[in-house]
Motif scaffolding. Structure first.
Motif, PDB file in Angstrom:
ATOM      1  N   SER A 151       6.775  -6.343  14.888  1.00  0.00           N
ATOM      2  CA  SER A 151       6.508  -6.652  16.289  1.00  0.00           C
ATOM      3  C   SER A 151       5.006  -6.756  16.488  1.00  0.00           C
ATOM      4  CB  SER A 151       7.073  -5.550  17.192  1.00  0.00           C
ATOM      5  OG  SER A 151       6.468  -4.302  16.869  1.00  0.00           O
ATOM      6  N   LEU A 152       4.577  -7.095  17.698  1.00  0.00           N
ATOM      7  CA  LEU A 152       3.140  -7.136  17.965  1.00  0.00           C
ATOM      8  C   LEU A 152       2.491  -5.796  17.675  1.00  0.00           C
ATOM      9  CD1 LEU A 152       2.506  -9.237  21.218  1.00  0.00           C
ATOM     10  CD2 LEU A 152       1.467  -9.556  18.966  1.00  0.00           C
ATOM     11  N   THR A 153       3.113  -4.732  18.170  1.00  0.00           N
ATOM     12  CA  THR A 153       2.570  -3.390  17.942  1.00  0.00           C
ATOM     13  C   THR A 153       2.566  -3.047  16.456  1.00  0.00           C
ATOM     14  OG1 THR A 153       3.359  -2.653  20.114  1.00  0.00           O
ATOM     15  CG2 THR A 153       2.807  -0.948  18.507  1.00  0.00           C
ATOM     16  N   GLY A 154       3.642  -3.406  15.766  1.00  0.00           N
ATOM     17  CA  GLY A 154       3.708  -3.121  14.339  1.00  0.00           C
ATOM     18  C   GLY A 154       2.663  -3.874  13.541  1.00  0.00           C
ATOM     19  N   LYS A 155       2.437  -5.145  13.888  1.00  0.00           N
ATOM     20  CA  LYS A 155       1.404  -5.936  13.211  1.00  0.00           C
ATOM     21  C   LYS A 155       0.031  -5.305  13.418  1.00  0.00           C
ATOM     22  CE  LYS A 155       3.861 -10.366  13.703  1.00  0.00           C
ATOM     23  NZ  LYS A 155       3.950 -10.783  12.296  1.00  0.00           N
ATOM     24  N   ARG A 156      -0.224  -4.861  14.666  1.00  0.00           N
ATOM     25  CA  ARG A 156      -1.512  -4.216  14.950  1.00  0.00           C
ATOM     26  C   ARG A 156      -1.669  -2.932  14.158  1.00  0.00           C
ATOM     27  NH1 ARG A 156      -1.711  -1.035  20.331  1.00  0.00           N
ATOM     28  NH2 ARG A 156      -0.466   0.270  18.917  1.00  0.00           N
ATOM     29  N   ASP A 157      -0.618  -2.122  14.118  1.00  0.00           N
ATOM     30  CA  ASP A 157      -0.710  -0.835  13.439  1.00  0.00           C
ATOM     31  C   ASP A 157      -0.899  -1.004  11.936  1.00  0.00           C
ATOM     32  OD1 ASP A 157      -0.343   0.134  15.950  1.00  0.00           O
ATOM     33  OD2 ASP A 157       1.708   0.858  15.636  1.00  0.00           O
ATOM     34  N   ARG A 158      -0.245  -2.009  11.346  1.00  0.00           N
ATOM     35  CA  ARG A 158      -0.457  -2.284   9.921  1.00  0.00           C
ATOM     36  C   ARG A 158      -1.920  -2.639   9.654  1.00  0.00           C
ATOM     37  NH1 ARG A 158       4.901  -4.849   9.709  1.00  0.00           N
ATOM     38  NH2 ARG A 158       3.979  -6.832  10.374  1.00  0.00           N
ATOM     39  N   ALA A 159      -2.471  -3.479  10.531  1.00  0.00           N
ATOM     40  CA  ALA A 159      -3.871  -3.886  10.365  1.00  0.00           C
ATOM     41  C   ALA A 159      -4.814  -2.701  10.522  1.00  0.00           C
ATOM     42  CB  ALA A 159      -4.218  -4.976  11.381  1.00  0.00           C
ATOM     43  N   ILE A 160      -4.518  -1.800  11.446  1.00  0.00           N
ATOM     44  CA  ILE A 160      -5.352  -0.616  11.661  1.00  0.00           C
ATOM     45  C   ILE A 160      -5.400   0.239  10.399  1.00  0.00           C
ATOM     46  CG2 ILE A 160      -5.363   1.643  12.819  1.00  0.00           C
ATOM     47  CD1 ILE A 160      -4.595   0.187  15.404  1.00  0.00           C
ATOM     48  N   MET A 161      -4.237   0.509   9.820  1.00  0.00           N
ATOM     49  CA  MET A 161      -4.186   1.383   8.651  1.00  0.00           C
ATOM     50  C   MET A 161      -4.833   0.727   7.435  1.00  0.00           C
ATOM     51  SD  MET A 161      -0.490   3.277   9.050  1.00  0.00           S
ATOM     52  CE  MET A 161       0.350   2.094  10.099  1.00  0.00           C
ATOM     53  N   ALA A 162      -4.606  -0.576   7.273  1.00  0.00           N
ATOM     54  CA  ALA A 162      -5.185  -1.274   6.129  1.00  0.00           C
ATOM     55  C   ALA A 162      -6.700  -1.367   6.237  1.00  0.00           C
ATOM     56  CB  ALA A 162      -4.578  -2.670   6.019  1.00  0.00           C
ATOM     57  N   LEU A 163      -7.191  -1.773   7.413  1.00  0.00           N
ATOM     58  CA  LEU A 163      -8.632  -1.936   7.591  1.00  0.00           C
ATOM     59  C   LEU A 163      -9.345  -0.586   7.632  1.00  0.00           C
ATOM     60  CD1 LEU A 163     -10.691  -4.205   7.899  1.00  0.00           C
ATOM     61  CD2 LEU A 163     -10.469  -3.992  10.374  1.00  0.00           C
TER      62      LEU A 163
END
Length: 330
Positions: free
Chosen positions: A147-159
């Protein structure tokens, strides 16, 4: 020193003094906006408000505070709070007195003695945030929904893992800070940090996999400029950056979704990505200096604390294997 107990008309005068004190110290702190980070100012205001409230309840004068008052405050609060918390609170009291050109009670010997008692009483080592190592990071990323939130959270953890950013640094990143170098590697400019108050900045290096997560989020959210990480309300994307505390909640919520046990969830914080990346670096065989450069650390002691809970058995096994190879070659 016995508490000051107002009686009769002194009660109203005392309350007026408290109101005057409140206005004075808040005005004083507003003078230093722009010279200190928002987090530091927020901390000063919250800690001074706590001290002001205690003084009101103890019937003691807030400004100027006497050394006896500050020492009594330390003795009282040491029962509930760590010495590190008390040290931070006294920094606020000290700063306000300096700004108002008042005698600083924090430097008095009675306060120093009270703080030494607090440190000796709370001799246990502070608990470090659980490191979000690559293995744990991958489990959390896999648990994020598409989802939008999930995509954002993945990017947060990776970056966050790749750049070793603190949570305040992570939410301050902007699209304009991302760039591709001539060799094809992805870089992000971390403009300002806790130990870089003048904004000299440092570069963080982003893996292609992490950059794919970031670009997936930016594309889905239709973000082309401004803050990378923002709040999501249904399908609406905010213009402002996430609050730093949100990073903590995202990690804990995702860990629960991944089915991790409570003892792991409770130890995750906004610092976990920074800690975990440093631990992975030391296990991989990197020395302290490149780790300091990657994370923007100025003190070797601080980095040593970060990596002390790394998987040292894996590091030792690598060292033994290297010795065996050397012996066989010889």
């Amino acid at each position: 020193m016995s508490p000051i107990r107002p009686i009769g008309n002194q009660v109203s005068n005392y309350r007026s003094t408290l109101v005057s004190d409140l206005k004075d110290w808040r005005s004083a702190l507003s003078r230093i906006e722009g010279a200190y980070s928002d987090n530091t100012l927020r901390s000063y205001r919250a800690d001074m408000a706590t001290f002001e409230k205690w003084c009101a309840e103890a019937r003691r004068r807030t400004l100027p505070a006497s050394p006896e008052t500050v020492a009594a405050y330390v003795e009282h609060e040491a029962e509930r709070f760590s010495a590190a918390t008390l040290k931070r609170r006294l920094a606020a009291v000290s700063k306000v007195h300096k700004l108002l050109r008042l005698t600083n009670p924090v430097v008095d010997e009675d306060v120093t003695i009270a703080m030494r008692r607090a440190f000796r009483r709370r001799s246990a080592r502070p608990q470090q945030a659980l490191g979000l190592t690559s293995e744990l990071r991958d489990r959390l990323i896999a648990a994020c929904p598409n989802s939008l939130t999930g995509k954002r959270d993945r990017a947060i953890m990776a970056l966050g893992y790749d750049t070793l950013c603190r949570r305040s640094e992570l939410v301050a990143l902007r699209v304009e800070d991302l760039s591709t170098s001539t060799d094809g590697s992805i870089q992000v400019l971390i403009r300002r940090s806790k130990n870089d108050p003048y904004g000299n900045g440092r570069l963080g290096y982003v893996s292609p996999e992490s950059n794919a997560f970031v670009q997936d989020w930016l594309g889905a959210a239709r973000i082309k400029t401004g803050y990378i990480f923002r709040s999501v309300r249904s399908e609406s994307i905010a213009e402002s950056a996430l609050h730093p505390f949100t990073i903590n909640r995202i990690l804990k919520r995702t860990a629960c979704t991944a089915g991790l046990p409570p003892q792991i969830v409770t130890r995750l914080s906004g610092h976990s990505m920074r800690v975990g990346a440093a631990q992975d670096m030391i296990v991989s065989g990197l020395t302290i200096l490149p780790i300091m450069q990657a994370g923007g650390w100025k003190s070797m002691n601080v980095v040593s604390r970060y990596v002390e809970n790394a998987n040292l058995s894996a590091l030792l096994e690598k060292a033994r294997a290297a010795i065996r190879r050397k012996d066989q070659a010889g």
